[in-house]
Design a protein around this motif. Structure first.
Motif, PDB file in Angstrom:
ATOM      1  N   LEU A   1       0.899  -1.106   0.166  1.00  9.36           N
ATOM      2  CA  LEU A   1      -0.083   0.138  -0.079  1.00  9.36           C
ATOM      3  C   LEU A   1       0.917   1.233  -0.098  1.00  9.36           C
ATOM      4  CD1 LEU A   1      -2.776  -1.159   2.607  1.00  9.36           C
ATOM      5  CD2 LEU A   1      -2.837  -1.147   0.026  1.00  9.36           C
ATOM      6  N   ARG A   2       2.021   1.272   0.689  1.00  8.46           N
ATOM      7  CA  ARG A   2       2.685   2.458   0.822  1.00  8.46           C
ATOM      8  C   ARG A   2       3.275   2.574  -0.671  1.00  8.46           C
ATOM      9  NH1 ARG A   2       8.172   2.517   4.395  1.00  8.46           N
ATOM     10  NH2 ARG A   2       8.788   0.759   3.159  1.00  8.46           N
ATOM     11  N   SER A   3       3.668   1.623  -1.262  1.00 13.97           N
ATOM     12  CA  SER A   3       4.329   1.632  -2.677  1.00 13.97           C
ATOM     13  C   SER A   3       3.243   2.257  -3.547  1.00 13.97           C
ATOM     14  CB  SER A   3       4.601   0.486  -3.211  1.00 13.97           C
ATOM     15  OG  SER A   3       5.805  -0.238  -2.407  1.00 13.97           O
TER      16      SER A   3
ATOM     17  N   ARG B   1       3.669   5.831  -5.427  1.00  5.94           N
ATOM     18  CA  ARG B   1       3.543   6.085  -6.868  1.00  5.94           C
ATOM     19  C   ARG B   1       2.521   7.153  -7.472  1.00  5.94           C
ATOM     20  NH1 ARG B   1       0.607   2.974 -10.682  1.00  5.94           N
ATOM     21  NH2 ARG B   1       0.038   1.472  -9.040  1.00  5.94           N
ATOM     22  N   MET B   2       1.613   7.262  -6.478  1.00  9.81           N
ATOM     23  CA  MET B   2       0.342   8.454  -6.707  1.00  9.81           C
ATOM     24  C   MET B   2       1.076   9.739  -6.711  1.00  9.81           C
ATOM     25  SD  MET B   2      -2.935   7.404  -4.298  1.00  9.81           S
ATOM     26  CE  MET B   2      -3.755   5.989  -4.869  1.00  9.81           C
ATOM     27  N   VAL B   3       2.144   9.934  -5.502  1.00  8.93           N
ATOM     28  CA  VAL B   3       2.802  11.050  -5.644  1.00  8.93           C
ATOM     29  C   VAL B   3       4.010  11.375  -6.633  1.00  8.93           C
ATOM     30  CG1 VAL B   3       4.392  12.564  -4.125  1.00  8.93           C
ATOM     31  CG2 VAL B   3       2.276  11.315  -3.007  1.00  8.93           C
TER      32      VAL B   3
ATOM     33  N   ASP C   1       3.738  10.092  -9.675  1.00  8.57           N
ATOM     34  CA  ASP C   1       3.038  10.255 -10.809  1.00  8.57           C
ATOM     35  C   ASP C   1       2.387  11.730 -10.945  1.00  8.57           C
ATOM     36  OD1 ASP C   1       4.002   8.012 -11.623  1.00  8.57           O
ATOM     37  OD2 ASP C   1       2.069   6.774 -11.358  1.00  8.57           O
ATOM     38  N   ARG C   2       2.362  12.385  -9.892  1.00 13.30           N
ATOM     39  CA  ARG C   2       1.657  13.705  -9.604  1.00 13.30           C
ATOM     40  C   ARG C   2       0.300  13.423  -9.672  1.00 13.30           C
ATOM     41  NH1 ARG C   2       5.397  17.329  -9.489  1.00 13.30           N
ATOM     42  NH2 ARG C   2       3.827  19.144  -9.335  1.00 13.30           N
ATOM     43  N   HIS C   3      -0.255  12.352  -9.249  1.00 12.20           N
ATOM     44  CA  HIS C   3      -1.505  12.096  -9.315  1.00 12.20           C
ATOM     45  C   HIS C   3      -2.195  12.659  -8.034  1.00 12.20           C
ATOM     46  CE1 HIS C   3      -5.381  10.165  -9.694  1.00 12.20           C
ATOM     47  NE2 HIS C   3      -5.337   9.401  -8.677  1.00 12.20           N
ATOM     48  N   LEU C   4      -1.623  12.561  -7.051  1.00 15.39           N
ATOM     49  CA  LEU C   4      -2.258  13.132  -5.485  1.00 15.39           C
ATOM     50  C   LEU C   4      -2.216  14.759  -5.612  1.00 15.39           C
ATOM     51  CD1 LEU C   4      -3.508  12.462  -2.988  1.00 15.39           C
ATOM     52  CD2 LEU C   4      -1.224  12.578  -1.900  1.00 15.39           C
ATOM     53  N   GLN C   5      -1.149  15.244  -6.292  1.00 13.55           N
ATOM     54  CA  GLN C   5      -1.061  16.849  -6.625  1.00 13.55           C
ATOM     55  C   GLN C   5      -2.063  17.320  -7.417  1.00 13.55           C
ATOM     56  OE1 GLN C   5       1.287  14.556  -6.599  1.00 13.55           O
ATOM     57  NE2 GLN C   5       3.464  15.417  -6.623  1.00 13.55           N
TER      58      GLN C   5
ATOM     59  N   MET D   1       3.270  13.148   0.007  1.00 11.05           N
ATOM     60  CA  MET D   1       2.907  14.226  -0.525  1.00 11.05           C
ATOM     61  C   MET D   1       3.833  15.274   0.688  1.00 11.05           C
ATOM     62  SD  MET D   1       1.668  15.883  -2.889  1.00 11.05           S
ATOM     63  CE  MET D   1       1.035  17.807  -3.406  1.00 11.05           C
ATOM     64  N   ARG D   2       3.671  15.239   1.605  1.00  7.83           N
ATOM     65  CA  ARG D   2       4.174  16.218   2.551  1.00  7.83           C
ATOM     66  C   ARG D   2       5.788  16.114   2.307  1.00  7.83           C
ATOM     67  NH1 ARG D   2       3.018  19.540   6.671  1.00  7.83           N
ATOM     68  NH2 ARG D   2       4.578  19.960   8.389  1.00  7.83           N
ATOM     69  N   SER D   3       6.329  15.019   2.316  1.00  4.67           N
ATOM     70  CA  SER D   3       7.665  15.045   2.481  1.00  4.67           C
ATOM     71  C   SER D   3       8.201  15.352   0.878  1.00  4.67           C
ATOM     72  CB  SER D   3       7.929  13.433   2.334  1.00  4.67           C
ATOM     73  OG  SER D   3       9.539  12.998   2.129  1.00  4.67           O
TER      74      SER D   3
END
Length: 489
Positions: A94-96, A100-102, A104-108, A171-173
């Protein structure tokens, strides 16, 4: 308890196959299908409780197979596995995905879109995480469902909440290393995080309502508690850190959404504690309503009760964390209280059996099952006394034919005839009594042989028979072989 929603259970296989509602060609579909493909390990942790046959009656916390409708029996369950068994391997997966979401700039993209899209973005985000049903919950509409549905939803929620927390942390990191627009992105992320966690915590209220409604929802409640507490955190494995710790480490205990998690954890701990007390006192506290025994068999509710004790004992660390969170208590004292109350209930129930020997075997079977589940129960002394009562009630009457006062003036042949007749009546009555434990069955057989065969052999030695009389009686070795067929059921 408010309205009851009719919802449908979904298996892990169904979760893997379920398509995302977003465009199949978009990254949303890829993330969502990967998240849904991660299943929980089976048969460990709290999941081992109540893998038995039966069912529950609608609107009741008691199984329908209970003999008198007043107390639970064993019943079917596929608890699966929850956070208590959600190991580091699964957390790493799940962490991976979250990282990957971050990457790939998906969460952004989600955080930016949230400012203009609001609930529409949350709908897509929660659908991707396989918890879009959370958005239909409200604070004034407690969600209740059947036990299997609660368990299934709890697993999906744990998976989603863990992914969400790791994504926010990643994301925060990422923002810490950004060189521009940091403040703006921080505000965007804070708003998106707060909205997401506020919605997710509505399910904790639903779990509280369900475990209050049916204490058998305790495993699912514990799994959710483990996810939002530090009870299972491993300092050696950051990937297995609980989602609550991730959230708190990001924003601090004073943040609104961090406070929501802490408050939810404490309220859930209180509900779990209530369920534990309900199962230990309400179900097992009145010795007169155990339900009539069915012969010598282990009572169905004993199996249920001991599964509950094992549930506590094998997960003592997590259960202790709950008790501490809700003001104290001891898992050992709770389990001991269950054992003491159920021992009293069984003793009362045994009096419904018509035969003193059968009462003893019934208690021996049940006490042995209890001692196996909880060795610290202190039942061994009572088991020993029960064995002695059984021998006195069952085999002393036949032996009195050989050495009793009424047989004092009878000739040896008459004494042996009376003894043999009583022996066979006793044997025929008890050979079909069932003692399921091989160890207990062997111990009882040895005890019977040690008493009866030795007394019989001594009598034959002290009263030699004529050859013609000797032909019609059993040899001690033959008698011992016959007694080794007792209690096969």
């Amino acid at each position: 308890m408010g309205q009851r929603l009719a919802v449908e259970s979904t298996s892990d296989d169904q979760l893997v196959q379920r398509p995302a509602t977003a465009d199949v060609d978009s990254p949303w579909s890829s993330y969502g299908s990967t998240i849904r493909s991660i299943s929980f390990p089976q048969g460990v942790g709290w999941s081992t409780w109540l893998h038995r046959s039966g069912g529950t009656t609608p609107g009741s916390s008691l199984p329908s197979s209970c003999t008198d409708g007043s107390r639970p029996s064993s019943f079917a369950s596929s608890w699966g596995s929850g956070a208590a068994a959600f190991n580091a391997i699964k957390a790493n997966e799940l962490r991976s995905i979250a990282r990957r979401m971050v990457h790939d700039r998906h969460l952004q993209a989600l955080t930016r879109a949230f400012l203009g899209g609001g609930n529409g973005v949350l709908q897509r985000w929660f659908t991707e995480l396989d918890v879009d049903w959370v958005l239909t919950m409200t604070e004034d509409m407690p969600w209740r469902a059947e036990r299997t549905v609660v368990h299934d939803r709890a697993r999906r929620w744990i998976r989603a909440f863990t992914t969400m927390a790791h994504a926010f942390l990643a994301m925060r990191s990422h923002l810490r290393h950004a060189v521009e627009w940091v403040d703006e992105q921080e505000l965007q992320l804070a708003g998106f995080t707060s909205a997401s966690i506020s919605k997710m915590m509505l399910f904790v209220d639903a779990v509280i309502a369900n475990v209050d409604w049916r204490p058998e929802n305790l495993p699912a409640a514990l799994d959710v508690y483990a996810c939002i507490s530090d009870a299972t955190t491993s300092s050696r494995d950051q990937a297995s850190s609980t989602a609550q710790q991730i959230v708190l480490s990001m924003y601090g205990g004073a943040a609104h959404h961090a406070g929501l998690v802490t408050s939810g954890r404490r309220r859930l701990a209180a509900a779990i504690h209530r369920a534990m007390r309900s199962l230990s006192v309400d179900y097992y506290g009145d010795g007169g309503s155990c339900g009539a025994p069915r012969g010598s068999e282990v009572h169905a509710a004993t199996l249920y009760t001991m599964d509950f004790v094992r549930l506590l004992w094998r997960n003592a660390g997590l259960a202790s964390s709950v008790l501490v969170d809700d003001g104290g208590g001891s898992v050992v004292s709770l389990a001991s209280d269950v054992m003491r109350r159920w021992e009293f209930s069984l003793a009362s129930a045994s009096m419904l059996l018509p035969d003193a020997a059968l009462r003893c075997v019934f208690l021996l079977n049940n006490y042995d099952a209890m001692a196996e589940a909880f060795p610290e129960s202190g039942l061994q002394d009572e088991i020993g006394r029960c064995e002695e009562r059984y021998l006195d009630a069952t085999w002393e009457p036949p032996l009195s034919c050989l050495h009793g006062a009424t047989a004092w003036h009878s000739p040896p042949s008459a004494k042996l005839a009376d003894f043999t007749a009583r022996f066979w009546r006793t044997y025929d009555a008890q050979k079909l009594w069932r003692v399921p434990s091989p160890a207990l069955r062997g111990r009882l057989r040895r005890a019977v042989a040690g008493l009866v065969v030795s007394a019989y052999a001594m009598y034959l030695k002290e009263h030699p028979l004529r050859d013609k009389d000797r032909v019609s009686i059993m040899a001690p070795e033959e008698m011992e072989e016959i007694l080794n067929e007792l209690f096969e059921g």
